[in-house]
Design a protein around this motif. Sequence first.
Motif, PDB file in Angstrom:
ATOM      1  N   VAL A 181      -2.302  -6.631   8.675  1.00  0.00           N
ATOM      2  CA  VAL A 181      -1.573  -5.809   7.721  1.00  0.00           C
ATOM      3  C   VAL A 181      -0.569  -6.696   7.001  1.00  0.00           C
ATOM      4  N   GLY A 182      -0.622  -6.658   5.687  1.00  0.00           N
ATOM      5  CA  GLY A 182       0.340  -7.383   4.868  1.00  0.00           C
ATOM      6  C   GLY A 182       1.033  -6.404   3.938  1.00  0.00           C
ATOM      7  N   HIS A 183       2.236  -6.725   3.541  1.00  0.00           N
ATOM      8  CA  HIS A 183       3.009  -5.861   2.655  1.00  0.00           C
ATOM      9  C   HIS A 183       3.306  -6.611   1.365  1.00  0.00           C
ATOM     10  N   THR A 184       3.195  -5.899   0.254  1.00  0.00           N
ATOM     11  CA  THR A 184       3.492  -6.496  -1.040  1.00  0.00           C
ATOM     12  C   THR A 184       4.146  -5.450  -1.939  1.00  0.00           C
ATOM     13  N   ASP A 185       4.903  -5.918  -2.921  1.00  0.00           N
ATOM     14  CA  ASP A 185       5.557  -5.032  -3.878  1.00  0.00           C
ATOM     15  C   ASP A 185       4.927  -5.233  -5.247  1.00  0.00           C
ATOM     16  N   PHE A 186       4.677  -4.123  -5.941  1.00  0.00           N
ATOM     17  CA  PHE A 186       4.111  -4.178  -7.289  1.00  0.00           C
ATOM     18  C   PHE A 186       4.663  -2.991  -8.075  1.00  0.00           C
ATOM     19  N   PHE A 188       7.716  -2.050  -8.481  1.00  0.00           N
ATOM     20  CA  PHE A 188       8.778  -1.427  -7.687  1.00  0.00           C
ATOM     21  C   PHE A 188       8.230  -0.458  -6.642  1.00  0.00           C
ATOM     22  N   GLN A 189       7.037  -0.649  -6.207  1.00  0.00           N
ATOM     23  CA  GLN A 189       6.435   0.177  -5.161  1.00  0.00           C
ATOM     24  C   GLN A 189       5.883  -0.762  -4.091  1.00  0.00           C
ATOM     25  N   THR A 190       5.977  -0.318  -2.850  1.00  0.00           N
ATOM     26  CA  THR A 190       5.496  -1.116  -1.725  1.00  0.00           C
ATOM     27  C   THR A 190       4.104  -0.665  -1.331  1.00  0.00           C
ATOM     28  N   TYR A 191       3.245  -1.651  -1.110  1.00  0.00           N
ATOM     29  CA  TYR A 191       1.881  -1.378  -0.639  1.00  0.00           C
ATOM     30  C   TYR A 191       1.652  -2.137   0.649  1.00  0.00           C
ATOM     31  N   GLN A 192       0.830  -1.562   1.473  1.00  0.00           N
ATOM     32  CA  GLN A 192       0.451  -2.261   2.719  1.00  0.00           C
ATOM     33  C   GLN A 192      -1.042  -2.442   2.747  1.00  0.00           C
TER      34      GLN A 192
END
Length: 192
Positions: A181-186, A188-192
């Motif tokens: 599981v990785g987390h990223t922001d795009f 101004f929203q966070t996705y996992q």
Amino acid sequence: QRKTPTVIHKHYEIVRIRGFYMRKIKFCHQTIYDKFTMILTEFPKIDELHPFQSDLLGNMYNKDHYKLALGQINVARKICSEVAKDYVRLMKFSISAYQCKMLKRQAFGRMVKILKKQKANLEYLESVRQHVSRLPSIDPNTRTLLLCGFPNAGKSSFINKITRADVEVQPYAFTTKNLYVGHTDFDFQTYQ
């Protein structure tokens, strides 16, 4: 310093001797009761989990076996309480230091036997705990993207580039064998 004596002397009154052995039985019972209570409260209840996490746990382990193991720990906790209560009651009628000591040994023996019978359940719950602790933390309320595809297509490299995950990348197929599981922001929203 100890608040209770650790040695019984000949000149002690029987009331004092009874109290000494009663405290030992109660302490042993309280220790077992606290450990079992800690196990029961710290393990997650499958019915109270989010459906995703409940299904994930149910796919890895049999839900019925998991509930049965926790239920048997709860029953063992109650039986230990009954044993301690019975032997403290019997201790009130003992007339000698030897009889008090034998009652204490019997109480300890019965409580240890109850613990030994729970060995399989405790080992099973420990394996569940170790396996669940190695799982990645997935928040079911966060936006989730799932990346899947053919072997050796660059999925792990892509996850390493866009997230903070550290996935092993090798030039041969089937390097990644676990869920990452990785987390990223795009935007101004966070996705996992």
